[in-house]
Write a protein that holds these residues in place. Structure first.
Motif, PDB file in Angstrom:
ATOM      1  N   UNK A 245       0.837  -1.201   0.000  1.00  0.00           N
ATOM      2  CA  UNK A 245       0.000   0.000   0.000  1.00  0.00           C
ATOM      3  C   UNK A 245       0.874   1.253   0.000  1.00  0.00           C
ATOM      4  N   UNK A 246       1.919   1.239   0.793  1.00  0.00           N
ATOM      5  CA  UNK A 246       2.808   2.395   0.839  1.00  0.00           C
ATOM      6  C   UNK A 246       3.489   2.621  -0.507  1.00  0.00           C
ATOM      7  N   UNK A 247       3.906   1.531  -1.163  1.00  0.00           N
ATOM      8  CA  UNK A 247       4.545   1.656  -2.472  1.00  0.00           C
ATOM      9  C   UNK A 247       3.574   2.200  -3.504  1.00  0.00           C
ATOM     10  N   UNK A 248       2.303   1.751  -3.451  1.00  0.00           N
ATOM     11  CA  UNK A 248       1.304   2.245  -4.392  1.00  0.00           C
ATOM     12  C   UNK A 248       1.031   3.729  -4.170  1.00  0.00           C
ATOM     13  N   UNK A 249       0.923   4.127  -2.901  1.00  0.00           N
ATOM     14  CA  UNK A 249       0.685   5.542  -2.605  1.00  0.00           C
ATOM     15  C   UNK A 249       1.835   6.412  -3.091  1.00  0.00           C
ATOM     16  N   UNK A 250       3.057   5.920  -2.913  1.00  0.00           N
ATOM     17  CA  UNK A 250       4.220   6.677  -3.371  1.00  0.00           C
ATOM     18  C   UNK A 250       4.253   6.762  -4.890  1.00  0.00           C
ATOM     19  N   UNK A 251       3.917   5.655  -5.562  1.00  0.00           N
ATOM     20  CA  UNK A 251       3.960   5.639  -7.025  1.00  0.00           C
ATOM     21  C   UNK A 251       2.931   6.591  -7.622  1.00  0.00           C
ATOM     22  N   UNK A 252       1.735   6.607  -7.075  1.00  0.00           N
ATOM     23  CA  UNK A 252       0.659   7.426  -7.628  1.00  0.00           C
ATOM     24  C   UNK A 252       0.800   8.883  -7.213  1.00  0.00           C
ATOM     25  N   UNK A 253       1.523   9.125  -6.124  1.00  0.00           N
ATOM     26  CA  UNK A 253       1.695  10.495  -5.658  1.00  0.00           C
ATOM     27  C   UNK A 253       0.763  10.867  -4.532  1.00  0.00           C
ATOM     28  N   UNK A 254       0.365   9.883  -3.718  1.00  0.00           N
ATOM     29  CA  UNK A 254      -0.583  10.139  -2.629  1.00  0.00           C
ATOM     30  C   UNK A 254       0.067  10.072  -1.257  1.00  0.00           C
ATOM     31  N   UNK A 255       1.408   9.932  -1.194  1.00  0.00           N
ATOM     32  CA  UNK A 255       2.061   9.792   0.110  1.00  0.00           C
ATOM     33  C   UNK A 255       1.830  11.026   0.983  1.00  0.00           C
ATOM     34  N   UNK A 256       1.888  12.201   0.385  1.00  0.00           N
ATOM     35  CA  UNK A 256       1.667  13.423   1.158  1.00  0.00           C
ATOM     36  C   UNK A 256       0.240  13.476   1.696  1.00  0.00           C
ATOM     37  N   UNK A 257      -0.727  13.014   0.897  1.00  0.00           N
ATOM     38  CA  UNK A 257      -2.121  12.974   1.347  1.00  0.00           C
ATOM     39  C   UNK A 257      -2.274  12.034   2.533  1.00  0.00           C
TER      40      UNK A 257
END
Length: 565
Positions: free
Chosen positions: A436-448
């Motif tokens: 999940x963390x990798x997907x969020x980072x790839x899509x650009x949602x880590x800051x969210x």
């Protein structure tokens, strides 16, 4: 869809009440506190009279009345808690009804087309049913606890009074309950007549110019007059049976008062004092009669409305077609063979004779002016719409029989539900925390994710911006096992840099990617571009379409590219 899921969506009253037994226990415990004045009032009045005011001991009388006042204050607090607990039961019931309506519409729409009007009307009935359900639960609960408190109070005060109070009360209650079936039937008839009148007036208002042009004023007026007469007749019929409620209240609520007053000499001869008679009258007039009145009002209005609304929901909600086995394809090649689709039998085709092959692993951007059929194409490929002619297949499987796990479609308005952020992101499976963390980072949602407070944070959809909801939906789709991803303007609320990052992530993810482009920059990132202009389509690379398509050249001429890193 499994049978259990279907059952969960059906409007079941028992299921709504049994879903959370702890809520029912909470309601019951607070109801005991709320019913305390119903038990205490007769004793307090009797003791205040006989032990306080009659023997000239006013402080004792006032103490009993103060105790009754404290009981009422505690009952008011308990009533508030009951309302909150009932609301917690009614909201999931409303969600079940909406699920039933919406799932029926979604499963029916591919075969029969959209009927948003039916869904909207059913949605209104859902809100009415929710409110009526809460009112019925509150009313019946209050009636049961109040009557139990009064009976227990009379038994401990003067058992002989029950002979005068209970028979007429039960007779009035039985009279009302016997009238309920007829009341429900006539309420449903009134609702249908009212709805038919509203529909007829809406249709007339929309066609006034044509009615005048064709000289149909008298015919339409007679039709409306007939609808109005039917509604008036249904209202008179309903009013006739509601008169039974008045008779039930008179028999069950006020006849006991007459009998207690008439039987006062008998009670006095039996050893009861004046305070007991006054206390008995307090039980009847302040607790028993209001409880019966509340039940008559609650069941006679809210209960009948609940029954009628549930019947209308079942009648108005689109019927679910017979289930067909869904197939998981072994490939994600998309093929459209002579596909034609129109939104009505007299409407011009939005897609007309389209032949298209999207190879497995391709990255296709779909561009074109508004209304050109881009979203329609996305719905056809995903199986949400069925073509009038031709066939759409994914991996050789007709799109209408495609296992939902084989494709994921993100529309422009992304859906986020109440729950934790992790529940929203991991909806399609059970990914690990690292995935999940990798997907969020790839899509650009880590800051969210960080801004919301981590994956365990509760998500309130209304508190998120449209772009934030799109990021949540993009991560969810990225984690899905589906080899076919369709982004229908799914990044339109993101800035160009965020959009580029998200689309690049999906392009690197593997599988087949179809992007309904919001910006022409999406076309440059795609391997191929499909230009739609109504029934006319062109396909090629950016450079090829600039040379061969005046429409695409014009679109590109009004576009100022951002620097691509």
């Amino acid at each position: 869809m499994s049978g259990s899921r279907q059952d969960a969506g059906r409007p079941g009253l028992r299921q709504a009440l049994r879903r959370e037994p702890r809520r029912l226990v909470t309601i019951g415990l607070w109801s005991l506190v709320e019913a305390a004045p119903a038990f205490l009032i007769g004793h307090a009045v009797a003791r205040a009279v006989e032990d306080g005011f009659a023997p000239a001991e006013p402080l004792i009388g006032l103490a009993w009345l103060a105790a009754l006042g404290l009981a009422w204050a505690a009952g008011a607090v308990a009533a508030r808690q009951v309302v909150l607990a009932v609301a917690a039961v009614a909201e999931p019931f409303r969600d079940d009804l909406m699920t039933y309506v919406v799932e029926g519409a979604l499963r029916r729409e591919p075969a029969t087309g959209r009927d948003s009007g039916a869904v909207a009307r059913a949605g209104l009935q859902v809100e009415l049913a929710r409110d009526a359900f809460a009112a019925v639960v509150t009313t019946v609960r209050g009636f049961v606890f109040t009557v139990a408190g009064v009976v227990l109070g009379l038994l401990t005060l003067a058992p002989g009074t029950l002979v005068l109070v209970l028979p007429p009360f039960l007779l009035g209650l039985g009279l009302f309950l016997a009238s309920l079936p007829a009341l429900a039937r006539r309420q449903r008839a009134f609702l249908m007549a009212d709805e038919q009148l509203a529909e007829a007036m809406t249709e007339t208002a929309a066609g006034l110019r044509d009615i005048e042009a064709c000289g149909l004023r008298d015919r339409v007026a007679r039709r409306l007059d007939g609808r109005l007469g039917a509604q008036a007749a249904a209202a008179r019929s309903l009013a006739g049976v509601t008169a039974v409620r008045t008779a039930a209240l008179a028999v069950g609520g006020w006849l006991p008062v007459v009998l207690v007053l008439a039987g006062a000499p008998w009670l006095l001869d039996g050893g009861a004092g004046p305070g007991v008679i006054v206390g008995t009258l307090a039980y009847v007039t302040q607790s028993l009669a209001p409880a019966l009145g509340g039940l008559v009002q609650g069941l006679g209005v809210s209960g009948v409305r609940l029954s009628a609304s549930l019947a209308r929901i079942r009648a108005m909600a689109p019927p679910v077609p017979p289930a067909v086995p869904l197939i998981r394809p072994f490939a994600s090649e998309v093929r459209l063979d002579a596909v034609t689709f129109a939104y009505g039998p007299r409407s011009a085709p939005v897609v007309d004779g389209l032949d298209l092959v999207i190879p497995e692993g391709d990255h296709l951007a779909v561009v074109g002016p508004s209304g050109a059929g881009k979203s329609t194409l996305a719905a056809l490929v995903s199986g949400l719409l069925r073509p009038g002619e031709g066939e759409v297949t994914v991996g050789g499987v007709p799109a209408g029989r495609l296992d939902p796990a084989a494709r994921v479609l993100i529309p422009q308005e992304a859906y986020v539900f109440r729950g934790t952020l992790m529940e929203n992101l991991a909806y399609y499976g059970s990914p690990t925390g690292d995935e999940v963390a990798a997907a969020a980072a790839a899509v650009g949602a880590a800051e969210l994710v960080a801004g919301l407070g981590g994956y365990g944070a509760r998500v309130e959809p209304g508190a998120l911006s449209a772009g934030q909801r799109q990021l949540v939906a993009l991560v969810r789709a990225y984690l899905a096992p589906a080899p076919l991803v369709i982004l229908d303007e799914a990044t339109c609320h993101l800035d160009p840099a965020a959009e580029a990052r998200a689309e690049s992530a999906f392009a690197s993810r593997g599988g087949t990617l179809i992007v309904i482009a919001h910006r022409l920059t999406s076309a440059l990132r795609a391997r191929r571009i499909l230009l739609m202009d109504g029934a006319h389509v062109s396909i090629g690379t950016h450079d090829e379409l600039v040379r061969t398509s005046p429409l695409y050249a014009d679109l590109a001429g009004h576009w100022h590219p951002e620097p691509v890193s």
